[in-house]
Design an enzyme around this catalytic site. Sequence first.
Site, PDB file in Angstrom:
ATOM      1  N   GLU A  59      25.655 -26.705 -22.842  1.00  0.00           N
ATOM      2  CA  GLU A  59      25.541 -27.624 -23.639  1.00  0.00           C
ATOM      3  C   GLU A  59      25.978 -29.256 -23.072  1.00  0.00           C
ATOM      4  O   GLU A  59      24.835 -30.035 -23.549  1.00  0.00           O
ATOM      5  CB  GLU A  59      25.976 -27.908 -25.191  1.00  0.00           C
ATOM      6  CG  GLU A  59      25.639 -26.457 -25.610  1.00  0.00           C
ATOM      7  CD  GLU A  59      25.923 -26.044 -27.185  1.00  0.00           C
ATOM      8  OE1 GLU A  59      26.883 -25.879 -27.414  1.00  0.00           O
ATOM      9  OE2 GLU A  59      25.432 -24.892 -27.849  1.00  0.00           O
TER      10      GLU A  59
ATOM     11  N   HIS B  93      28.003 -29.519 -34.898  1.00  0.00           N
ATOM     12  CA  HIS B  93      27.934 -28.097 -33.739  1.00  0.00           C
ATOM     13  C   HIS B  93      29.155 -28.601 -33.454  1.00  0.00           C
ATOM     14  O   HIS B  93      29.930 -29.250 -33.004  1.00  0.00           O
ATOM     15  CB  HIS B  93      26.944 -28.604 -33.556  1.00  0.00           C
ATOM     16  CG  HIS B  93      26.841 -27.917 -32.372  1.00  0.00           C
ATOM     17  ND1 HIS B  93      26.159 -25.940 -32.133  1.00  0.00           N
ATOM     18  CD2 HIS B  93      27.077 -28.004 -31.128  1.00  0.00           C
ATOM     19  CE1 HIS B  93      26.351 -25.749 -30.737  1.00  0.00           C
ATOM     20  NE2 HIS B  93      26.563 -26.842 -30.510  1.00  0.00           N
TER      21      HIS B  93
ATOM     22  N   LYS C 232      25.777 -34.005 -36.475  1.00  0.00           N
ATOM     23  CA  LYS C 232      24.524 -33.441 -37.107  1.00  0.00           C
ATOM     24  C   LYS C 232      24.044 -35.279 -38.395  1.00  0.00           C
ATOM     25  O   LYS C 232      24.921 -36.016 -38.559  1.00  0.00           O
ATOM     26  CB  LYS C 232      24.203 -32.450 -38.029  1.00  0.00           C
ATOM     27  CG  LYS C 232      24.453 -31.366 -36.577  1.00  0.00           C
ATOM     28  CD  LYS C 232      25.076 -30.063 -37.404  1.00  0.00           C
ATOM     29  CE  LYS C 232      24.427 -29.075 -36.483  1.00  0.00           C
ATOM     30  NZ  LYS C 232      24.491 -27.980 -37.018  1.00  0.00           N
TER      31      LYS C 232
ATOM     32  N   ASN D 259      25.511 -28.058 -42.790  1.00  0.00           N
ATOM     33  CA  ASN D 259      26.327 -28.167 -41.911  1.00  0.00           C
ATOM     34  C   ASN D 259      27.679 -29.338 -41.303  1.00  0.00           C
ATOM     35  O   ASN D 259      28.033 -28.797 -40.347  1.00  0.00           O
ATOM     36  CB  ASN D 259      26.365 -26.504 -41.454  1.00  0.00           C
ATOM     37  CG  ASN D 259      25.744 -26.687 -40.628  1.00  0.00           C
ATOM     38  OD1 ASN D 259      25.481 -27.084 -39.715  1.00  0.00           O
ATOM     39  ND2 ASN D 259      25.978 -25.071 -39.964  1.00  0.00           N
TER      40      ASN D 259
ATOM     41  N   TYR E 184      19.215 -25.057 -28.579  1.00  0.00           N
ATOM     42  CA  TYR E 184      19.242 -24.075 -29.575  1.00  0.00           C
ATOM     43  C   TYR E 184      18.499 -23.069 -29.431  1.00  0.00           C
ATOM     44  O   TYR E 184      17.946 -21.498 -30.170  1.00  0.00           O
ATOM     45  CB  TYR E 184      18.964 -24.526 -31.008  1.00  0.00           C
ATOM     46  CG  TYR E 184      19.948 -25.079 -32.206  1.00  0.00           C
ATOM     47  CD1 TYR E 184      21.067 -25.080 -31.939  1.00  0.00           C
ATOM     48  CD2 TYR E 184      19.457 -26.216 -32.381  1.00  0.00           C
ATOM     49  CE1 TYR E 184      22.076 -25.594 -33.368  1.00  0.00           C
ATOM     50  CE2 TYR E 184      20.693 -27.156 -33.022  1.00  0.00           C
ATOM     51  CZ  TYR E 184      21.619 -26.267 -33.574  1.00  0.00           C
ATOM     52  OH  TYR E 184      23.001 -27.300 -34.364  1.00  0.00           O
TER      53      TYR E 184
END
Length: 150
Positions: free
Chosen positions: A126, A115, A9, A112, A49
Site C-alpha cells: 500500500e 484505513h 478516508k 469508518n 482494495y
Amino acid sequence: MEKSLLMVKPDGVSRGLIGEIISRVEKKGFKIAAMKMTRINKELAKRHYREHNGKPFFEGLVEYITSGPVVMMVVEGRDTVRVLRSMIGTTDPKDAPLGTIRGDFGLDVGRNIVHASDSKDSAAREISLFFNHDEILDYEKADNKWVYES
Ligand code: IDP
Ligand code: MG
C-alpha cells in the site's frame, strides 16, 4: 522500525477529524514519515482494495473512497502495523471499542473514517501504491529516547 499506511478516508476529512487522528498518532509516540492530501482515482482505489473485488460492498467501497479527498500517512515506529490496527478498532464502528478511532467517531461499516494496513506485506504494497520512495522522509524525532527504553 516498522512502517504502515494510515489513511483518513473522505468521511474523516469532511467531518473535520484530520487533526484528531494525526494527534492520536503523534501522542502515541509514532513518527509520521510521509503525509499528503490527495483524491484517489477509481483505478488506484480498485488496486488498493483488490482483495475485496467481487464482494457485495466492493462498488460502494470504491465510490466511497474516491468521493472526496483523503489524507495519507506513512507511520513509523515499533510494531506499527499491529498497534495502528488496535488504535483504529474493528471494521464496523458500531462494534469498535470506545477509545479507538472508529469506536469513538463512527456508526456505519460503510463510513469508518480510517484505513490502516493489516499486515507488513500489505503495508509495503500500500505504501508503494501511494508514495514514491523520495516522499518518505528519514529524520530523527527528538522524543524517541522517551518513547523507547532502548
Ligand atoms: P478493514 O478496513 O478493517 O481492514 P476490510 O474487511 O479490509 O476492513 O474492509 C475494507 C473496507 O471495506 C472497510 O474499512 C469498509 O470501509 C468497507 N467494508 C467492509 N465491509 C463492509 C460492509 O459490509 N459494508 C460496507 N462496507 C464494508
Ligand atoms: Mg482491510
